[in-house]
Design an enzyme around this catalytic site. Structure first.
Site, PDB file in Angstrom:
ATOM      1  CG  ASP A 114      -2.135   0.469   0.863  1.00 15.04           C
ATOM      2  OD1 ASP A 114      -2.360   1.594   0.043  1.00 15.04           O
ATOM      3  OD2 ASP A 114      -3.315   0.297   1.541  1.00 15.04           O
ATOM      4  CD  GLU A 149       0.357   5.939  -3.836  1.00 13.45           C
ATOM      5  OE1 GLU A 149      -0.822   5.383  -3.925  1.00 13.45           O
ATOM      6  OE2 GLU A 149       0.840   5.940  -2.516  1.00 13.45           O
ATOM      7  CG  ASP A 178      -7.794   4.447  -0.428  1.00 13.84           C
ATOM      8  OD1 ASP A 178      -7.719   3.183  -0.696  1.00 13.84           O
ATOM      9  OD2 ASP A 178      -7.101   5.073   0.192  1.00 13.84           O
TER      10      ASP A 178
END
Length: 1007
Positions: free
Chosen positions: A586, A589, A667
């Site tokens: 997760d 980025e 998300d």
């Protein structure tokens, strides 16, 4: 020693003009043009279809470290290419492509093998600017000072002319419901819900992959403008200079004030560098005494096109970008240009739209906004208008690189272009077979009992499932990054994994590159200088409990990657008997903090071991994936039955497919527009060369109305209107998810297990179970596609332009696609829609999957079989009942359906119902192996080539090639022929067909 040939051109030029120099060296050539910004242009033949181009405004090309994108590629054979000096031009030829470079300017034009022009550099097509990283972007790192040379580089832009009939695809995954990117703008950076890949493809059957890791832009290279720089502004009464902002909070308190821009886009951390150097705007400029939670805000007035320099634009098209959280609508000139959109307060979204405005003509602007949370974001900016020719050029801008460096990839079709991309960046791994099954997740399972109990309930209900996912926060509250389970909630993690496996499930766990500063893992990494420390230095706290300081590790450092994996191994992998089946990576980025200006995001995630985060801004997820993939494989070191690595990551970058990595779309919101956006996002991501993609089916962030509706139902069992919509949304999203590479339900509360969405008698429940079982019956088909992705560079989720290129209609269709070679999926993206428009390409006839009826009888001719026709197909409005989405099968398709199963390897496919669709010749290669290990790398797999001859109505099975342990040596195929004259409804239990025994030898059957 290589022989170097140097030619000096232009001997009769003026003494004030430098002569072009051409230097060849094997498969490459370096040209010093007479003029233009590029002082050096370099071309290198990679293979028959790929030519590399480098250029710089400096006197020499830089020596660069190994590419993060590239893998080694064997040098082309001598004689497979030529490089010749032909007067005014240098010409590089291969069997598939030709590049012509003008010596006067360095301008490049690319042609295919037949001499047809594919791509031509525009006048002044190469532009360069010296670039120095601003001090505020440099960031901090333990014991590290950024070397001076790493602060300097080049910004560059390359532009190519584009004909009117060209379309562009790829660039990764973006959220504005845009598919064909011709004439559009896209900022390329990584962020939650946004994944940027430096690869663009054209319907002219070529692609460009550029080797740059920095923030990039496709289309307009310039920043979006504040409204007051593009327009004269007038308030709602017509007074020049401002718009009017009206704020009314939940208590009825009202404030009216002037607004010179709408740019409330970023929060301000409490004690940080950003507090000292804020960009204009930001939520700190909101009215201080208005509570935005529950407020209504209106920005209104008039805009008149005129740039801040007083010039009028010669283009009427204005391209806007809206940044928002909460509920928002936008009207321009009395027209609703943005219907209501919503996004949760902590995770705002960006949406693009265009409208035509006439120079000097004043029109009304009205923004209706309802913030929906303690945080609130709203911004409206506009690109400086450009001419149609400029907008539709192929334009790429890179903020910082050592030079311009790109690969031109040509092919006979878009599959060959994608294959060229994977030649450069690495083969896609063959993922475990169970990955193609259903995954259940939620945000989040909080205990060991919830994990085990959820999987047990699936088994009790006989609903197929393969994977259960442990999302974040299984650790003690103040120990993020410890990779350890909180004992009170997970008393025996090893037993939990064992129980999951005993129920024939797989276990995936979330691991972040984030560490709380008090954890031992943080301290160990930081002691080596491998942590980004800007966040803890600025005393930024996250959202958990009282909030904790934290940092992300530097995945660009090979030593840090090894330590990161070792910490995972010692706490999660080897520590739990190597029982973790997959990793959920997760925030890759990396997402150190949400909702910050771009420059501060760079400061928070750098400097890296390789250079500034400005230069290496986009590639973090690839090097992070490298850490886990190579880390897990190092534990096994080639031992027998080594399990395949599998990663799911929220970000992505070029080359990630070689690390057995898939991406999900982050998300996203639980809105119909969010679901529709995933269709275009998934198609462009898939064609970007990374074949496995998925999403949170049902959306992640939930509107309060859906939460309240579920709470009401839990108390009263009353299904109100919001709950009806919630259930239909979940139904349509699950139907959609059946026909993409990853089939996974996930999201915030309300709970996402199907029995928590709707009771058994409800059509939402029935529909999910039907499609889940259909997915498992398709397993022989799906796993063959996965094999093709590795061995043949195949793309599973296929924009129609891949299979029907030449049909102009498909260039802009982003809401239906081919799932493999046979199935055309047409999801429903609107509430209460019970039909939808479907386009049927003309190249073949089409059957309804469910009824077996021929919907379109195309009677294709020989030329159409080559998929190179420009004739249009037919568009029909078709039924789409609540429980079913339209799915069609092309004539000539061969679909192997396996047995009903509750997990992917429950039973072998001893009987395959082989559905064959008449009307065209067809073929299919059945791929099989052991399903979970790396023996396929050693050649231990088998294929069966199956062909159908429509003229003779015969099916031929080729001799089986290859073998592997546990292979079925004998099986049966029940051949079910579907034709216009003899349709059959889909019956996967006992369809009427011709039963054939197959023992691995070639056989032909007359139907």
């Amino acid at each position: 020693m290589k022989r170097i040939k140097i030619l000096v051109s232009g001997l009769l030029l003026s003494s004030t003009m430098m002569a072009a120099v051409v230097q060849t060296n094997g498969n490459n050539v370096t040209i010093t043009p007479d003029g233009g910004q590029a002082k050096v242009v370099y071309l290198e033949v990679i293979n028959n279809q790929i030519i590399r181009v480098r250029a710089t405004s400096k006197d020499a090309l830089p020596v660069k470290p190994a590419s993060l994108i590239r893998v080694p590629v064997a040098a082309p054979a001598k004689g497979s290419y030529t490089i010749t000096d032909e007067g005014d031009n240098v010409v590089v030829r291969t069997q598939k492509v030709k590049a012509v470079v003008q010596k006067a300017t360095g301008q490049i034009t690319f042609f295919d093998a037949s001499g047809k022009q594919l791509l031509k550099e525009a006048q002044e097509g190469k532009k360069f600017w010296d670039f120095t990283v601003p001090e505020r972007e440099l960031g901090m790192k333990t014991g590290y000072t950024v070397p001076e040379e790493q602060k300097h580089g080049l910004s560059w832009q390359m532009k190519f002319d584009s004909p009117d009939d060209e379309a562009f695809y790829g660039l990764g995954q973006h959220q504005s419901e845009e598919f064909n990117m011709k004439g559009k703008n896209e900022d390329l950076f990584q962020y939650n819900t946004k994944v940027s890949i430096p690869f663009v493809l054209s319907n002219k059957n070529y692609g460009l992959l550029w080797d740059s890791y920095s923030y990039c832009r496709f289309g307009n290279p310039n920043d979006y403008l504040q409204l007051n720089r593009a327009f004269k502004l007038y308030d709602k009464s017509g007074k020049e200079g401002h718009l009017t902002g009206t704020y009314i909070d939940a208590r009825g308190k009202k404030l009216v004030r002037d607004e010179d821009s709408i740019y409330y886009e970023y929060g301000t951390p409490e004690k940080s560098l950003i507090a000292q150097q804020t960009d204009n705007g930001g939520i700190k400029n909101f009215p201080k005494d208005i509570n935005l939670m529950g407020a209504t805000v209106t920005y209104e007035g008039f805009i008149e096109p005129q740039l801040s320099n007083g010039k009028l634009s010669n283009s009427p098209l204005y391209q806007f970008i809206l940044y928002y959280s909460g509920y928002v609508k936008v009207y321009i000139g009395g027209n609703e240009v943005v219907p209501e959109r919503w996004r949760t307060a902590w995770n705002p979204n960006a949406y693009k739209f265009s409208t035509e405005l006439q120079p000097g003509k004043r029109v009304q602007l009205r923004i209706e906004w309802r913030p929906d949370g303690g945080e609130a974001y709203c911004g409206l900016r506009v690109a400086e208008p450009r001419s149609k020719q400029e907008r539709e050029q192929l334009s790429i801008w890179s903020e910082m690189a050592k030079d311009m460096d790109y690969y031109f990839i040509a092919g006979d079709n878009l599959d060959q272009v994608v294959s060229g991309y994977r030649t450069l960046t690495g083969k896609a791994s063959l993922y475990p077979k169970w990955v193609l099954g259903f995954w259940q997740s939620r945000e989040r399972y909080k205990t060991q009992d919830e994990i085990e109990g959820t999987l047990a309930e699936f088994r009790k209900r006989h609903i197929p499932i393969d994977n259960i996912v442990q999302d974040w926060n299984y650790w003690p509250e103040d120990q993020w990054g410890s990779h350890q389970f909180e004992a009170s909630r997970y008393p025996n993690p090893q037993q939990m994994l064992d129980n999951v496996h005993q129920m024939h499930g797989r276990f995936m766990i979330s691991v972040w590159p984030k560490f709380y500063c008090n954890t031992d893992n943080y301290k160990e990494l930081d002691a080596k200088g491998w942590m980004y420390i800007q966040s803890p230095t600025d005393d930024i706290h996250d959202w958990v409990g009282p909030g904790y300081t934290n940092g992300f590790y530097d995945a660009y450092d090979p030593g840090a990657r090894k330590m990161f994996w070792r910490q995972m191994d010692e706490n999660l992998y080897s520590a739990l008997g190597k029982g973790v089946d997959a990793w959920w990576m997760d925030a890759s980025e990396p997402n150190v903090r949400d909702c910050t200006p771009m420059w501060y995001r760079k400061a928070l995630s750098g400097p890296t071991a390789l250079g500034t985060s400005t230069e290496y801004f986009n590639a973090y997820s690839t090097v992070n994936a490298d850490a886990i993939y190579n880390g897990q494989r190092s534990v096994w070191k080639g031992k027998l039955n080594e399990p395949r690595v599998f990663l799911l990551t929220r970000s992505g970058f070029a080359g990630e497919q070689r690390y057995s990595t898939a991406t999900w779309s982050g998300d996203i919101g639980t809105r119909w527009e969010d679901m529709r956006a995933q269709m275009t996002a998934g198609l462009n991501y898939s064609i970007s060369g990374i074949p496995f993609w998925g999403m949170d089916q049902g959306g992640f962030c939930v509107e309060n109305r859906y939460v309240a509706a579920q709470q009401l139902y839990d108390r009263t069992k009353v299904e109100n209107e919001d709950l009806k919509e919630w259930r239909e949304l979940q139904t349509r999203w699950n139907q959609f998810g059946t026909f993409i590479p990853l089939f996974r339900s996930h999201g915030q509360w309300p709970l996402r297990e199907i029995w928590n969405i709707a009771p058994e008698e409800h059509p939402a429940y029935k529909s999910f179970v039907y499609y889940d079982k259909l997915r498992y019956r398709l397993m022989p088909y799906l796993y063959s596609l996965a094999g093709w992705a590795h061995f043949k560079d195949y793309t599973l989720m296929r924009p129609l332009v891949m299979d029907f290129n030449g049909d102009r209609e498909v260039e802009n269709i982003g809401n239906q696609w081919m799932f493999g070679p046979a199935l055309m999926a047409c999801p429903v993206g609107y509430y209460k829609a019970r039909n939808r428009s479907v386009y049927f390409p003309a190249q073949c006839s089409w059957y309804d999957l469910y009824t077996g009826e021929m919907i379109i009888d195309a009677k294709p001719n020989v030329s159409s079989l080559m998929f190179n026709v420009s004739s249009s197909g037919r568009r029909l409005v078709v039924d789409a009942p609540y429980e079913q989405i339209p799915v069609y099968v092309r004539a000539g398709a061969i679909i192997p359906f396996g047995p009903e199963m509750e997990w992917s390897d429950e039973k072998p496919a001893e009987l395959i119902h082989l559905y064959v669709y008449a009307g065209q010749d067809g073929s299919f290669q059945l791929y099989e192996d052991e399903g979970t290990n790396y023996n396929y790398e050693k050649g231990k797999y088998a294929t069966i080539d199956i062909t159908y001859d429509d003229a003779t109505r015969t099916v031929s099975f080729g001799a089986r090639k290859g073998q592997f342990a546990g292979m079925l040596k004998n099986r049966q195929f029940n051949i079910v022929l579907i034709s216009k004259e003899h349709p059959q409804p889909l019956n996967l239990d006992n369809p009427s067909g011709k039963l054939v025994s197959y023992n691995g030898k070639a056989i032909t059957i007359k139907l």
